[in-house]
Design a protein around this motif. Structure first.
Motif, PDB file in Angstrom:
ATOM      1  N   TYR A 222     -34.087   2.670 -37.387  1.00  7.37           N
ATOM      2  CA  TYR A 222     -32.759   3.139 -36.995  1.00  7.37           C
ATOM      3  C   TYR A 222     -32.611   4.620 -37.304  1.00  7.37           C
ATOM      4  N   VAL A 223     -33.052   5.002 -38.482  1.00  9.21           N
ATOM      5  CA  VAL A 223     -32.924   6.395 -38.891  1.00  9.21           C
ATOM      6  C   VAL A 223     -33.697   7.306 -37.945  1.00  9.21           C
ATOM      7  N   LYS A 224     -34.910   6.910 -37.618  1.00  8.02           N
ATOM      8  CA  LYS A 224     -35.747   7.751 -36.754  1.00  8.02           C
ATOM      9  C   LYS A 224     -35.115   7.913 -35.377  1.00  8.02           C
ATOM     10  N   ARG A 225     -34.627   6.812 -34.810  1.00  5.95           N
ATOM     11  CA  ARG A 225     -34.010   6.898 -33.479  1.00  5.95           C
ATOM     12  C   ARG A 225     -32.781   7.795 -33.511  1.00  5.95           C
ATOM     13  N   ALA A 226     -31.934   7.601 -34.499  1.00  3.59           N
ATOM     14  CA  ALA A 226     -30.719   8.422 -34.585  1.00  3.59           C
ATOM     15  C   ALA A 226     -31.068   9.882 -34.854  1.00  3.59           C
ATOM     16  N   ARG A 227     -32.043  10.105 -35.737  1.00  2.00           N
ATOM     17  CA  ARG A 227     -32.453  11.479 -36.057  1.00  2.00           C
ATOM     18  C   ARG A 227     -33.012  12.183 -34.825  1.00  2.00           C
ATOM     19  N   ASP A 228     -33.838  11.488 -34.046  1.00  3.45           N
ATOM     20  CA  ASP A 228     -34.388  12.085 -32.833  1.00  3.45           C
ATOM     21  C   ASP A 228     -33.285  12.406 -31.831  1.00  3.45           C
ATOM     22  N   TYR A 229     -32.320  11.526 -31.753  1.00  2.00           N
ATOM     23  CA  TYR A 229     -31.195  11.749 -30.827  1.00  2.00           C
ATOM     24  C   TYR A 229     -30.415  13.001 -31.235  1.00  2.00           C
ATOM     25  N   ILE A 230     -30.173  13.149 -32.526  1.00  2.00           N
ATOM     26  CA  ILE A 230     -29.430  14.312 -33.028  1.00  2.00           C
ATOM     27  C   ILE A 230     -30.141  15.603 -32.667  1.00  2.00           C
ATOM     28  N   HIS A 231     -31.443  15.657 -32.899  1.00  2.00           N
ATOM     29  CA  HIS A 231     -32.190  16.878 -32.602  1.00  2.00           C
ATOM     30  C   HIS A 231     -32.226  17.173 -31.100  1.00  2.00           C
ATOM     31  N   ALA A 232     -32.283  16.126 -30.293  1.00  2.00           N
ATOM     32  CA  ALA A 232     -32.364  16.323 -28.843  1.00  2.00           C
ATOM     33  C   ALA A 232     -31.019  16.686 -28.233  1.00  2.00           C
ATOM     34  N   HIS A 233     -29.920  16.325 -28.904  1.00  2.00           N
ATOM     35  CA  HIS A 233     -28.590  16.504 -28.312  1.00  2.00           C
ATOM     36  C   HIS A 233     -27.648  17.321 -29.185  1.00  2.00           C
ATOM     37  N   ALA A 234     -28.201  18.124 -30.067  1.00  2.00           N
ATOM     38  CA  ALA A 234     -27.345  18.890 -30.987  1.00  2.00           C
ATOM     39  C   ALA A 234     -26.401  19.814 -30.252  1.00  2.00           C
ATOM     40  N   GLN A 235     -26.772  20.256 -29.049  1.00  2.00           N
ATOM     41  CA  GLN A 235     -25.925  21.165 -28.292  1.00  2.00           C
ATOM     42  C   GLN A 235     -24.803  20.430 -27.566  1.00  2.00           C
ATOM     43  N   ASP A 236     -24.839  19.104 -27.559  1.00  2.00           N
ATOM     44  CA  ASP A 236     -23.831  18.297 -26.873  1.00  2.00           C
ATOM     45  C   ASP A 236     -22.887  17.661 -27.887  1.00  2.00           C
ATOM     46  N   SER A 237     -21.840  17.056 -27.373  1.00  2.00           N
ATOM     47  CA  SER A 237     -20.972  16.258 -28.240  1.00  2.00           C
ATOM     48  C   SER A 237     -21.732  15.034 -28.730  1.00  2.00           C
ATOM     49  N   ILE A 238     -21.738  14.819 -30.029  1.00  2.00           N
ATOM     50  CA  ILE A 238     -22.370  13.627 -30.612  1.00  2.00           C
ATOM     51  C   ILE A 238     -21.289  12.854 -31.352  1.00  2.00           C
ATOM     52  N   THR A 239     -21.044  11.651 -30.923  1.00  2.00           N
ATOM     53  CA  THR A 239     -20.016  10.823 -31.537  1.00  2.00           C
ATOM     54  C   THR A 239     -20.651   9.704 -32.345  1.00  2.00           C
ATOM     55  N   LEU A 240     -19.831   9.049 -33.126  1.00  2.00           N
ATOM     56  CA  LEU A 240     -20.292   7.875 -33.858  1.00  2.00           C
ATOM     57  C   LEU A 240     -20.824   6.820 -32.898  1.00  2.00           C
TER      58      LEU A 240
END
Length: 326
Positions: A222-240
């Motif tokens: 779970y951590v890896k998937r969420a972490r990868d998502y954060i790095h890939a989408h840091a320029q976008d809105s990231i919600t819970l």
């Protein structure tokens, strides 16, 4: 005191005009003035952000009544008084409302009310939106029971005070320097903040599930998937919702896993990644680019807090970084 003053949509003594607008903005109709010769002095201010609409209504120095038979929309209306008093009959209860006692109205059921010199915030909350947010907080357990809130909301209790303060904070932010901001990172953040506080701090049918901490340990997948998502989408809105859906678990489970793996929550990790992007942009900034320009690009709107956090992470101020660019 006026709220959302830069977002005025109506000021009128025309009762019918006020009724039509409130029916559209806050699913409220059946409003009348009590007493002959009395005239409404309505002021309505409203702002939309991230699929929510926050409205502030002032009725003037009159007594008003509401008799509404309800409708078919699956919507709750959070009413947070800011002045005056009222008496409400709703879902078999009768109680007073004031700046210390709010109301969660179910639009599908009848309501009667009598209000004196009343003003309030109104925040329509579609049940589908609440369920979606609860689902990403606690996973599929959000579907176990129907969604219901206590009608009478004690805004003087600790949880109620925090929700009230959050409403004021969001309203003041959207009415201040952020009034024309078109930044989904910030606006979605306001939505997440309001919905999370309302769900976790105001009594409802999901309170026990929302307040229960998951007991499982860290789940690196779970951590890896969420972490990868954060790095890939840091320029976008990231919600819970984004993180929980992508990780494939409830937000609280993800939060425990993140805390175990990184010593911080997922949203704190998002901030850390964005600070790193700010640092990189400042080092590569062209002539005329300011610290504020770069900070706003990455969703940081409070310059004092941003500068303090940035300095803690990098050991230099943002201005020093900008001056040192090659």
């Amino acid at each position: 005191m006026s709220y959302l003053k830069n977002h005025q949509v109506l000021t009128s003594t025309d009762l019918h005009e006020m009724r039509e607008l409130l029916a559209a903005l806050a699913n409220t109709s059946g409003i009348d003035v009590v007493g002959k010769g009395h005239e409404i002095d309505a002021s309505i201010h409203s702002v939309s952000f991230s699929n929510l609409t926050l409205t502030h209504v002032t009725y003037g120095a009159v007594t008003t009544s509401i008799e509404d038979q309800g409708g078919e929309e699956d919507v709750l209306l959070f009413i947070m008084p800011t002045g005056g008093v009222g008496v409400v009959q709703h879902q078999g209860q009768e109680f007073d409302i004031s700046p210390d006692v709010g109301l969660m109205r179910d639009i599908r059921t009848p309501i009667g009310a009598r209000q004196d010199q009343f003003s309030c915030f109104g925040l329509p909350l579609p049940i589908a939106t609440l369920k979606q947010h609860a689902r990403m907080l606690i996973g599929e357990a959000a579907d176990w029971v129907d969604f219901q809130f206590d009608g009478r909301l004690d805004l003087s209790a600790s949880g109620g005070r925090h929700v009230r303060d959050t409403m004021y904070y969001v309203a003041n932010a959207l009415d201040g320097p952020l009034q024309n901001l078109d930044n989904p990172i910030v606006l979605d953040g306001f939505k997440d903040l309001l919905l999370t506080n309302i769900l976790t701090l105001l009594p409802n049918s999901h309170s026990e599930l929302l307040q229960g901490q998951p007991k499982s340990g860290a789940v690196p997948y779970y951590v890896k998937r969420a972490r990868d998502y954060i790095h890939a989408h840091a320029q976008d809105s990231i919600t819970l919702e984004d993180l929980a859906r992508y990780a494939g678990c409830g937000y609280r489970t993800l939060q425990v896993a993140f805390n175990d793996a990184h010593g911080m929550s997922p949203m704190a990790y998002v901030k850390t990644v964005r600070l790193s992007r700010v640092h990189k942009d400042l080092l590569c900034a062209g002539d005329g680019v300011t610290v504020r320009d770069v900070a706003l690009k990455w969703g940081f709107v409070h310059m004092g807090r941003f500068a303090q956090t940035y300095t803690q992470q990098f050991g230099v101020t943002p201005s020093q970084t900008l001056r040192s660019r090659g």
